[in-house]
Enzyme design. Sequence first.
Site, PDB file in Angstrom:
ATOM      1  N   ARG A 151      33.117 199.278  49.903  1.00 19.92           N
ATOM      2  CA  ARG A 151      31.880 199.541  49.147  1.00 19.92           C
ATOM      3  C   ARG A 151      32.047 199.280  47.854  1.00 19.92           C
ATOM      4  O   ARG A 151      31.401 199.636  46.623  1.00 19.92           O
ATOM      5  CB  ARG A 151      31.155 201.171  49.119  1.00 19.92           C
ATOM      6  CG  ARG A 151      30.946 201.501  50.382  1.00 19.92           C
ATOM      7  CD  ARG A 151      29.824 200.731  51.229  1.00 19.92           C
ATOM      8  NE  ARG A 151      29.921 201.209  52.282  1.00 19.92           N
ATOM      9  CZ  ARG A 151      30.329 200.779  53.582  1.00 19.92           C
ATOM     10  NH1 ARG A 151      31.271 199.745  53.267  1.00 19.92           N
ATOM     11  NH2 ARG A 151      30.270 201.233  54.653  1.00 19.92           N
ATOM     12  N   SER A 199      23.360 206.502  52.437  1.00 21.34           N
ATOM     13  CA  SER A 199      24.687 207.456  52.157  1.00 21.34           C
ATOM     14  C   SER A 199      24.726 207.575  50.638  1.00 21.34           C
ATOM     15  O   SER A 199      25.044 206.633  50.083  1.00 21.34           O
ATOM     16  CB  SER A 199      25.903 207.013  52.881  1.00 21.34           C
ATOM     17  OG  SER A 199      25.780 207.012  54.039  1.00 21.34           O
ATOM     18  N   GLU A 210      28.099 206.601  46.095  1.00 23.46           N
ATOM     19  CA  GLU A 210      28.357 205.353  46.452  1.00 23.46           C
ATOM     20  C   GLU A 210      27.110 204.794  45.688  1.00 23.46           C
ATOM     21  O   GLU A 210      27.296 203.535  45.440  1.00 23.46           O
ATOM     22  CB  GLU A 210      28.131 205.205  47.979  1.00 23.46           C
ATOM     23  CG  GLU A 210      28.000 203.961  48.478  1.00 23.46           C
ATOM     24  CD  GLU A 210      27.774 203.699  49.962  1.00 23.46           C
ATOM     25  OE1 GLU A 210      28.634 204.616  50.684  1.00 23.46           O
ATOM     26  OE2 GLU A 210      26.973 202.874  50.584  1.00 23.46           O
TER      27      GLU A 210
HETATM   28  C1  LIG Z   1      17.993 203.521  54.390  1.00 22.34           C
HETATM   29  C2  LIG Z   1      19.189 203.119  53.773  1.00 22.34           C
HETATM   30  C3  LIG Z   1      20.174 202.660  54.616  1.00 22.34           C
HETATM   31  C4  LIG Z   1      21.336 202.236  53.972  1.00 22.34           C
HETATM   32  N1  LIG Z   1      22.308 202.038  54.976  1.00 22.34           N
HETATM   33  C5  LIG Z   1      23.642 201.312  54.515  1.00 22.34           C
HETATM   34  C6  LIG Z   1      24.471 201.155  55.330  1.00 22.34           C
HETATM   35  O1  LIG Z   1      24.549 201.324  56.376  1.00 22.34           O
HETATM   36  N2  LIG Z   1      26.045 200.343  54.692  1.00 22.34           N
HETATM   37  C7  LIG Z   1      25.773 200.229  53.226  1.00 22.34           C
HETATM   38  O2  LIG Z   1      26.744 199.509  52.852  1.00 22.34           O
HETATM   39  N3  LIG Z   1      24.714 200.573  52.358  1.00 22.34           N
HETATM   40  C8  LIG Z   1      23.570 201.108  52.976  1.00 22.34           C
HETATM   41  N4  LIG Z   1      22.528 201.255  52.105  1.00 22.34           N
HETATM   42  C9  LIG Z   1      22.631 201.263  50.834  1.00 22.34           C
HETATM   43  C10 LIG Z   1      22.265 199.887  50.249  1.00 22.34           C
HETATM   44  O3  LIG Z   1      21.075 199.270  51.006  1.00 22.34           O
HETATM   45  C11 LIG Z   1      23.296 198.650  50.161  1.00 22.34           C
HETATM   46  O4  LIG Z   1      24.300 199.239  49.301  1.00 22.34           O
HETATM   47  C12 LIG Z   1      22.727 197.408  49.635  1.00 22.34           C
HETATM   48  O5  LIG Z   1      23.801 196.381  49.893  1.00 22.34           O
HETATM   49  C13 LIG Z   1      22.402 197.331  48.220  1.00 22.34           C
HETATM   50  O6  LIG Z   1      21.710 196.187  47.847  1.00 22.34           O
HETATM   51  P1  LIG Z   1      20.762 196.087  46.725  1.00 22.34           P
HETATM   52  O7  LIG Z   1      20.272 194.581  46.717  1.00 22.34           O
HETATM   53  O8  LIG Z   1      19.458 196.860  47.001  1.00 22.34           O
HETATM   54  O9  LIG Z   1      21.665 196.184  45.510  1.00 22.34           O
HETATM   55  P2  LIG Z   1      21.103 197.308  44.270  1.00 22.34           P
HETATM   56  O10 LIG Z   1      20.777 198.750  44.641  1.00 22.34           O
HETATM   57  O11 LIG Z   1      19.914 196.331  43.619  1.00 22.34           O
HETATM   58  O12 LIG Z   1      22.437 197.126  43.370  1.00 22.34           O
HETATM   59  C14 LIG Z   1      23.662 197.961  43.803  1.00 22.34           C
HETATM   60  C15 LIG Z   1      24.582 197.652  42.982  1.00 22.34           C
HETATM   61  O13 LIG Z   1      25.104 196.281  42.596  1.00 22.34           O
HETATM   62  C16 LIG Z   1      24.805 195.645  41.285  1.00 22.34           C
HETATM   63  N5  LIG Z   1      24.246 194.480  42.028  1.00 22.34           N
HETATM   64  C17 LIG Z   1      23.132 193.917  42.656  1.00 22.34           C
HETATM   65  N6  LIG Z   1      23.032 192.645  42.900  1.00 22.34           N
HETATM   66  C18 LIG Z   1      24.107 192.092  42.252  1.00 22.34           C
HETATM   67  C19 LIG Z   1      24.349 190.738  42.137  1.00 22.34           C
HETATM   68  N7  LIG Z   1      23.903 189.821  42.527  1.00 22.34           N
HETATM   69  N8  LIG Z   1      25.654 190.679  41.229  1.00 22.34           N
HETATM   70  C20 LIG Z   1      26.218 191.533  40.727  1.00 22.34           C
HETATM   71  N9  LIG Z   1      26.008 192.929  40.882  1.00 22.34           N
HETATM   72  C21 LIG Z   1      24.919 192.933  41.639  1.00 22.34           C
HETATM   73  C22 LIG Z   1      23.567 196.647  40.711  1.00 22.34           C
HETATM   74  O14 LIG Z   1      23.869 196.393  39.636  1.00 22.34           O
HETATM   75  C23 LIG Z   1      24.172 197.820  41.322  1.00 22.34           C
HETATM   76  O15 LIG Z   1      25.275 198.375  40.580  1.00 22.34           O
HETATM   77  C24 LIG Z   1      21.361 202.044  52.664  1.00 22.34           C
HETATM   78  C25 LIG Z   1      20.543 202.081  51.880  1.00 22.34           C
HETATM   79  C26 LIG Z   1      19.021 202.624  52.361  1.00 22.34           C
HETATM   80  C27 LIG Z   1      18.150 202.785  51.547  1.00 22.34           C
END
Ligand SMILES: Cc1cc2nc3c(=O)[nH]c(=O)nc-3n(C[C@H](O)[C@H](O)[C@H](O)COP(=O)(O)OP(=O)(O)OC[C@H]3O[C@@H](n4cnc5c(N)ncnc54)[C@H](O)[C@@H]3O)c2cc1C
Length: 297
Positions: A168, A217, A288
Amino acid sequence: MQINLSHPLITENISLKKFNCYRVGGNARYFATPKSNQELSNLLIFIKNSGIKYDIISAGTNTIISDENYDGLIILLNRLNNFIIKNGNNIKVGASVRLNDLISYTIESSLAGLESLVGVPGLIGGAAIMNAGAYGVEFKDVTVSLDVIDTQGVFSNISKHDVGFTYRHTKNLEDKIVVAAEIELLKTDKLELLKKRSEILKTRAKKQPLDKPSCGSVFKRPKDGYAGDLIERAGLKGFRYKSVMVSDKHSNFIVGCEKDIKANDLYHLIAYIINEVQEKFSITLEPEVKFIGFNSY
Ligand SMILES: Cc1cc2nc3c(=O)[nH]c(=O)nc-3n(C[C@H](O)[C@H](O)[C@H](O)COP(=O)(O)OP(=O)(O)OC[C@H]3O[C@@H](n4cnc5c(N)ncnc54)[C@H](O)[C@@H]3O)c2cc1C
Protein backbone atom coordinates in the site's frame (compact mmCIF):
# COMPACT_ATOMS: atom_id res chain seq x y z
CA MET A 1 -0.51 32.24 5.68
CA GLN A 2 -2.30 34.66 3.34
CA ILE A 3 -0.94 34.46 -0.17
CA ASN A 4 -2.93 35.89 -3.05
CA LEU A 5 -2.74 33.58 -6.00
CA SER A 6 -3.74 34.46 -9.51
CA HIS A 7 -3.69 31.62 -12.02
CA PRO A 8 -6.24 30.69 -14.71
CA LEU A 9 -6.78 27.18 -13.24
CA ILE A 10 -7.16 28.24 -9.62
CA THR A 11 -10.53 28.96 -8.02
CA GLU A 12 -11.16 29.93 -4.38
CA ASN A 13 -13.13 28.72 -1.35
CA ILE A 14 -14.33 25.37 -2.62
CA SER A 15 -16.04 22.89 -0.29
CA LEU A 16 -14.11 19.59 -0.20
CA LYS A 17 -17.05 17.52 1.05
CA LYS A 18 -17.96 16.03 -2.30
CA PHE A 19 -14.41 14.96 -3.07
CA ASN A 20 -13.99 12.17 -0.51
CA CYS A 21 -15.69 8.97 0.56
CA TYR A 22 -16.96 10.21 3.96
CA ARG A 23 -18.20 13.54 2.57
CA VAL A 24 -16.16 15.43 5.17
CA GLY A 25 -13.90 18.46 5.01
CA GLY A 26 -13.89 22.24 5.17
CA ASN A 27 -13.27 24.60 2.27
CA ALA A 28 -10.06 24.74 0.28
CA ARG A 29 -8.77 28.26 0.08
CA TYR A 30 -7.45 27.42 -3.40
CA PHE A 31 -8.53 24.64 -5.73
CA ALA A 32 -7.51 23.45 -9.20
CA THR A 33 -8.53 20.62 -11.54
CA PRO A 34 -5.86 20.20 -14.24
CA LYS A 35 -6.96 18.21 -17.29
CA SER A 36 -3.66 17.64 -19.10
CA ASN A 37 -0.01 16.96 -18.26
CA GLN A 38 0.84 20.41 -19.54
CA GLU A 39 -1.71 22.11 -17.27
CA LEU A 40 -0.50 20.09 -14.28
CA SER A 41 3.13 20.80 -15.05
CA ASN A 42 2.47 24.56 -15.35
CA LEU A 43 0.51 24.48 -12.11
CA LEU A 44 3.35 22.73 -10.25
CA ILE A 45 5.87 25.30 -11.48
CA PHE A 46 3.50 28.05 -10.34
CA ILE A 47 3.16 26.37 -6.92
CA LYS A 48 6.93 26.03 -6.56
CA ASN A 49 7.38 29.74 -7.25
CA SER A 50 4.55 30.83 -4.95
CA GLY A 51 5.59 28.58 -2.04
CA ILE A 52 1.99 27.63 -1.26
CA LYS A 53 1.31 24.26 0.35
CA TYR A 54 -0.74 21.77 -1.63
CA ASP A 55 -2.30 18.32 -1.47
CA ILE A 56 -3.61 15.87 -4.04
CA ILE A 57 -7.01 14.16 -4.23
CA SER A 58 -8.06 11.84 -7.02
CA ALA A 59 -11.33 10.10 -6.04
CA GLY A 60 -10.80 10.55 -2.29
CA THR A 61 -11.83 6.97 -1.49
CA ASN A 62 -8.83 6.57 0.81
CA THR A 63 -8.70 10.09 2.19
CA ILE A 64 -10.01 11.88 5.28
CA ILE A 65 -10.10 15.67 5.01
CA SER A 66 -10.11 17.90 8.10
CA ASP A 67 -13.28 19.82 9.02
CA GLU A 68 -11.12 22.96 9.26
CA ASN A 69 -10.69 25.09 6.15
CA TYR A 70 -7.59 24.12 4.18
CA ASP A 71 -5.21 27.08 3.88
CA GLY A 72 -3.48 25.97 0.71
CA LEU A 73 -4.20 24.51 -2.73
CA ILE A 74 -6.03 21.25 -3.37
CA ILE A 75 -5.25 19.68 -6.74
CA LEU A 76 -8.10 17.44 -7.84
CA LEU A 77 -7.03 14.83 -10.39
CA ASN A 78 -10.40 13.41 -11.39
CA ARG A 79 -10.20 14.95 -14.87
CA LEU A 80 -6.53 14.39 -15.64
CA ASN A 81 -5.94 12.10 -18.64
CA ASN A 82 -9.11 10.13 -19.19
CA PHE A 83 -7.96 7.59 -21.78
CA ILE A 84 -7.50 3.85 -22.27
CA ILE A 85 -5.25 2.83 -25.19
CA LYS A 86 -4.88 -0.88 -25.93
CA ASN A 87 -2.01 -2.37 -27.84
CA GLY A 88 -2.21 -6.17 -27.80
CA ASN A 89 -1.94 -7.27 -24.15
CA ASN A 90 -0.59 -3.86 -23.10
CA ILE A 91 -2.76 -0.98 -21.98
CA LYS A 92 -1.87 2.65 -21.39
CA VAL A 93 -4.37 4.22 -19.01
CA GLY A 94 -4.76 7.80 -17.77
CA ALA A 95 -4.74 8.73 -14.08
CA SER A 96 -8.41 9.72 -13.91
CA VAL A 97 -9.88 6.51 -15.32
CA ARG A 98 -11.90 4.65 -12.67
CA LEU A 99 -10.17 1.41 -11.72
CA ASN A 100 -13.50 -0.44 -12.03
CA ASP A 101 -14.06 0.94 -15.53
CA LEU A 102 -10.62 -0.28 -16.55
CA ILE A 103 -11.39 -3.72 -15.08
CA SER A 104 -14.66 -3.91 -17.05
CA TYR A 105 -12.74 -2.98 -20.19
CA THR A 106 -10.03 -5.61 -19.58
CA ILE A 107 -12.62 -8.31 -18.90
CA GLU A 108 -14.48 -7.39 -22.11
CA SER A 109 -11.11 -7.67 -23.91
CA SER A 110 -10.49 -11.15 -22.33
CA LEU A 111 -7.39 -9.85 -20.55
CA ALA A 112 -6.55 -11.24 -17.11
CA GLY A 113 -4.58 -9.65 -14.27
CA LEU A 114 -6.72 -6.92 -12.74
CA GLU A 115 -10.01 -8.72 -12.05
CA SER A 116 -9.13 -9.47 -8.38
CA LEU A 117 -9.21 -5.72 -7.73
CA VAL A 118 -12.84 -5.39 -8.75
CA GLY A 119 -14.79 -3.41 -6.17
CA VAL A 120 -11.80 -1.26 -5.16
CA PRO A 121 -13.15 2.25 -5.78
CA GLY A 122 -10.93 5.12 -6.85
CA LEU A 123 -8.97 6.13 -9.91
CA ILE A 124 -5.87 4.74 -11.62
CA GLY A 125 -3.59 7.40 -10.11
CA GLY A 126 -4.78 6.49 -6.60
CA ALA A 127 -4.51 2.75 -7.27
CA ALA A 128 -0.95 3.13 -8.60
CA ILE A 129 0.37 5.39 -5.84
CA MET A 130 -1.30 3.31 -3.09
CA ASN A 131 -0.35 0.02 -4.76
CA ALA A 132 -3.97 -1.01 -4.24
CA GLY A 133 -4.44 -4.70 -3.61
CA ALA A 134 -7.07 -7.33 -2.96
CA TYR A 135 -7.37 -11.11 -2.98
CA GLY A 136 -3.64 -11.70 -3.46
CA VAL A 137 -3.12 -9.22 -6.32
CA GLU A 138 -1.58 -5.74 -6.16
CA PHE A 139 -1.51 -3.00 -8.77
CA LYS A 140 2.25 -3.55 -9.10
CA ASP A 141 1.67 -7.07 -10.45
CA VAL A 142 0.37 -5.74 -13.76
CA THR A 143 2.42 -2.53 -13.93
CA VAL A 144 5.06 -2.04 -16.63
CA SER A 145 5.78 1.62 -15.88
CA LEU A 146 4.22 4.83 -14.58
CA ASP A 147 4.24 8.30 -16.14
CA VAL A 148 4.82 10.92 -13.45
CA ILE A 149 5.34 14.65 -13.04
CA ASP A 150 7.58 15.92 -10.24
CA THR A 151 7.35 19.05 -8.11
CA GLN A 152 9.45 20.96 -10.66
CA GLY A 153 6.81 20.19 -13.30
CA VAL A 154 9.12 17.71 -15.08
CA PHE A 155 7.62 14.64 -16.77
CA SER A 156 9.27 11.19 -16.66
CA ASN A 157 8.51 7.54 -17.19
CA ILE A 158 9.48 5.26 -14.28
CA SER A 159 9.79 1.54 -14.81
CA LYS A 160 8.03 -0.78 -12.36
CA HIS A 161 11.34 -1.76 -10.75
CA ASP A 162 12.22 1.85 -9.90
CA VAL A 163 8.83 2.78 -8.43
CA GLY A 164 9.58 1.18 -5.05
CA PHE A 165 6.23 -0.61 -4.75
CA THR A 166 5.65 -1.94 -1.24
CA TYR A 167 2.51 -2.85 0.69
CA ARG A 168 0.00 0.00 0.00
CA HIS A 169 2.88 2.36 -0.71
CA THR A 170 5.26 3.51 -3.46
CA LYS A 171 8.39 4.64 -1.71
CA ASN A 172 10.11 6.38 -4.64
CA LEU A 173 7.07 8.49 -5.61
CA GLU A 174 6.83 10.63 -2.47
CA ASP A 175 7.08 13.92 -4.39
CA LYS A 176 5.59 12.74 -7.69
CA ILE A 177 2.14 12.77 -9.28
CA VAL A 178 1.10 9.77 -11.35
CA VAL A 179 -0.43 10.91 -14.64
CA ALA A 180 -0.74 7.55 -16.45
CA ALA A 181 0.18 3.88 -16.13
CA GLU A 182 1.22 1.21 -18.59
CA ILE A 183 0.07 -2.26 -17.63
CA GLU A 184 0.53 -5.70 -19.14
CA LEU A 185 -2.12 -8.41 -18.95
CA LEU A 186 -2.57 -11.99 -20.15
CA LYS A 187 -4.98 -13.17 -22.85
CA THR A 188 -7.45 -15.56 -21.30
CA ASP A 189 -10.99 -16.94 -21.31
CA LYS A 190 -13.57 -14.17 -20.76
CA LEU A 191 -16.04 -16.47 -18.99
CA GLU A 192 -13.44 -17.28 -16.32
CA LEU A 193 -12.93 -13.56 -15.72
CA LEU A 194 -16.66 -12.88 -15.49
CA LYS A 195 -17.04 -15.72 -13.00
CA LYS A 196 -14.18 -14.45 -10.85
CA ARG A 197 -15.54 -10.89 -10.89
CA SER A 198 -18.95 -12.01 -9.75
CA GLU A 199 -17.50 -14.22 -6.97
CA ILE A 200 -15.36 -11.37 -5.65
CA LEU A 201 -18.22 -8.88 -5.73
CA LYS A 202 -20.40 -11.34 -3.81
CA THR A 203 -17.67 -11.90 -1.19
CA ARG A 204 -17.18 -8.15 -0.79
CA ALA A 205 -20.91 -7.56 -0.35
CA LYS A 206 -21.05 -10.33 2.24
CA LYS A 207 -18.02 -9.23 4.28
CA GLN A 208 -17.93 -5.45 3.89
CA PRO A 209 -20.42 -2.73 4.96
CA LEU A 210 -20.86 -1.41 1.43
CA ASP A 211 -24.17 0.29 2.25
CA LYS A 212 -22.47 2.88 4.49
CA PRO A 213 -19.79 5.52 3.85
CA SER A 214 -16.28 4.16 4.57
CA CYS A 215 -12.72 4.33 3.25
CA GLY A 216 -12.28 0.55 3.06
CA SER A 217 -9.72 -0.86 5.48
CA VAL A 218 -8.60 1.90 7.82
CA PHE A 219 -5.40 0.19 8.98
CA LYS A 220 -2.64 -1.66 7.18
CA ARG A 221 -2.16 -5.32 7.93
CA PRO A 222 0.31 -5.54 10.83
CA LYS A 223 3.32 -7.91 10.64
CA ASP A 224 1.43 -10.54 12.63
CA GLY A 225 -2.29 -11.11 12.22
CA TYR A 226 -5.01 -8.83 10.88
CA ALA A 227 -6.01 -5.36 11.99
CA GLY A 228 -9.72 -6.28 12.02
CA ASP A 229 -9.06 -9.27 14.26
CA LEU A 230 -7.03 -7.18 16.75
CA ILE A 231 -9.72 -4.49 16.82
CA GLU A 232 -12.39 -7.10 17.46
CA ARG A 233 -10.34 -8.78 20.20
CA ALA A 234 -9.84 -5.35 21.79
CA GLY A 235 -13.64 -5.29 22.18
CA LEU A 236 -14.17 -2.49 19.67
CA LYS A 237 -16.38 -4.18 17.07
CA GLY A 238 -19.44 -1.94 16.72
CA PHE A 239 -17.87 0.72 19.00
CA ARG A 240 -19.43 4.11 18.30
CA TYR A 241 -17.85 7.54 18.64
CA LYS A 242 -20.29 10.37 17.87
CA SER A 243 -20.98 10.34 14.08
CA VAL A 244 -18.86 7.25 13.25
CA MET A 245 -18.40 3.67 14.43
CA VAL A 246 -16.30 0.55 13.96
CA SER A 247 -18.39 -1.53 11.57
CA ASP A 248 -20.10 -4.51 13.14
CA LYS A 249 -19.65 -6.34 9.82
CA HIS A 250 -15.89 -5.77 9.33
CA SER A 251 -13.86 -4.41 12.24
CA ASN A 252 -11.20 -2.77 10.05
CA PHE A 253 -13.87 -0.54 8.49
CA ILE A 254 -15.06 2.65 10.17
CA VAL A 255 -18.46 3.67 8.87
CA GLY A 256 -20.51 6.81 9.15
CA CYS A 257 -23.65 6.41 11.24
CA GLU A 258 -25.10 9.90 10.83
CA LYS A 259 -25.88 11.94 7.75
CA ASP A 260 -23.37 14.61 8.74
CA ILE A 261 -20.06 12.84 9.49
CA LYS A 262 -17.28 14.79 11.20
CA ALA A 263 -13.65 14.26 10.20
CA ASN A 264 -12.75 15.01 13.80
CA ASP A 265 -14.81 12.02 14.96
CA LEU A 266 -12.98 9.77 12.47
CA TYR A 267 -9.64 11.13 13.66
CA HIS A 268 -10.45 10.55 17.34
CA LEU A 269 -11.86 7.07 16.81
CA ILE A 270 -8.76 6.08 14.83
CA ALA A 271 -6.49 7.42 17.59
CA TYR A 272 -8.56 5.57 20.21
CA ILE A 273 -8.32 2.28 18.32
CA ILE A 274 -4.55 2.63 17.93
CA ASN A 275 -4.24 3.28 21.64
CA GLU A 276 -6.46 0.37 22.72
CA VAL A 277 -4.74 -2.14 20.42
CA GLN A 278 -1.33 -0.88 21.55
CA GLU A 279 -2.26 -1.27 25.22
CA LYS A 280 -3.82 -4.71 24.83
CA PHE A 281 -1.45 -6.37 22.36
CA SER A 282 1.64 -4.09 22.16
CA ILE A 283 1.07 -3.76 18.40
CA THR A 284 1.02 -0.36 16.73
CA LEU A 285 -1.58 -0.17 14.00
CA GLU A 286 -0.63 2.06 11.09
CA PRO A 287 -3.39 3.83 9.17
CA GLU A 288 -3.71 2.94 5.51
CA VAL A 289 -6.10 5.85 5.01
CA LYS A 290 -4.51 9.22 4.17
CA PHE A 291 -5.20 12.46 6.04
CA ILE A 292 -5.36 15.98 4.65
CA GLY A 293 -5.25 19.07 6.86
CA PHE A 294 -4.43 17.31 10.16
CA ASN A 295 -1.29 17.94 12.20
CA SER A 296 -0.38 14.28 12.68
CA TYR A 297 -0.61 10.94 10.75
C1 LIG B 1 -15.58 0.36 0.10
C2 LIG B 1 -14.09 0.49 -0.11
C3 LIG B 1 -13.34 -0.64 -0.36
C4 LIG B 1 -11.96 -0.56 -0.56
N1 LIG B 1 -11.24 -1.70 -0.79
C5 LIG B 1 -9.91 -1.62 -1.02
C6 LIG B 1 -9.14 -2.80 -1.29
O1 LIG B 1 -9.67 -3.91 -1.34
N2 LIG B 1 -7.82 -2.65 -1.51
C7 LIG B 1 -7.21 -1.43 -1.49
O2 LIG B 1 -6.00 -1.36 -1.72
N3 LIG B 1 -7.91 -0.31 -1.22
C8 LIG B 1 -9.24 -0.36 -1.00
N4 LIG B 1 -9.94 0.78 -0.72
C9 LIG B 1 -9.23 2.07 -0.57
C10 LIG B 1 -9.13 2.92 -1.86
O3 LIG B 1 -10.24 2.69 -2.71
C11 LIG B 1 -7.84 2.66 -2.62
O4 LIG B 1 -6.72 2.97 -1.82
C12 LIG B 1 -7.78 3.49 -3.93
O5 LIG B 1 -6.74 2.99 -4.72
C13 LIG B 1 -7.58 4.98 -3.67
O6 LIG B 1 -7.79 5.65 -4.90
P1 LIG B 1 -8.34 7.15 -4.94
O7 LIG B 1 -8.27 7.54 -6.39
O8 LIG B 1 -9.63 7.27 -4.29
O9 LIG B 1 -7.20 7.87 -4.10
P2 LIG B 1 -7.36 9.11 -3.07
O10 LIG B 1 -8.09 8.68 -1.86
O11 LIG B 1 -7.87 10.31 -3.80
O12 LIG B 1 -5.83 9.34 -2.70
C14 LIG B 1 -5.13 8.41 -1.92
C15 LIG B 1 -3.69 8.93 -1.72
O13 LIG B 1 -3.00 8.94 -2.96
C16 LIG B 1 -2.60 10.27 -3.33
N5 LIG B 1 -2.87 10.35 -4.77
C17 LIG B 1 -4.05 10.10 -5.39
N6 LIG B 1 -3.89 10.17 -6.72
C18 LIG B 1 -2.60 10.45 -6.94
C19 LIG B 1 -1.82 10.63 -8.12
N7 LIG B 1 -2.36 10.52 -9.34
N8 LIG B 1 -0.50 10.91 -7.99
C20 LIG B 1 0.05 11.03 -6.74
N9 LIG B 1 -0.62 10.86 -5.57
C21 LIG B 1 -1.94 10.58 -5.70
C22 LIG B 1 -3.45 11.20 -2.48
O14 LIG B 1 -2.77 12.41 -2.23
C23 LIG B 1 -3.64 10.37 -1.21
O15 LIG B 1 -2.49 10.49 -0.38
C24 LIG B 1 -11.32 0.71 -0.53
C25 LIG B 1 -12.08 1.85 -0.28
C26 LIG B 1 -13.46 1.76 -0.09
C27 LIG B 1 -14.27 3.01 0.16
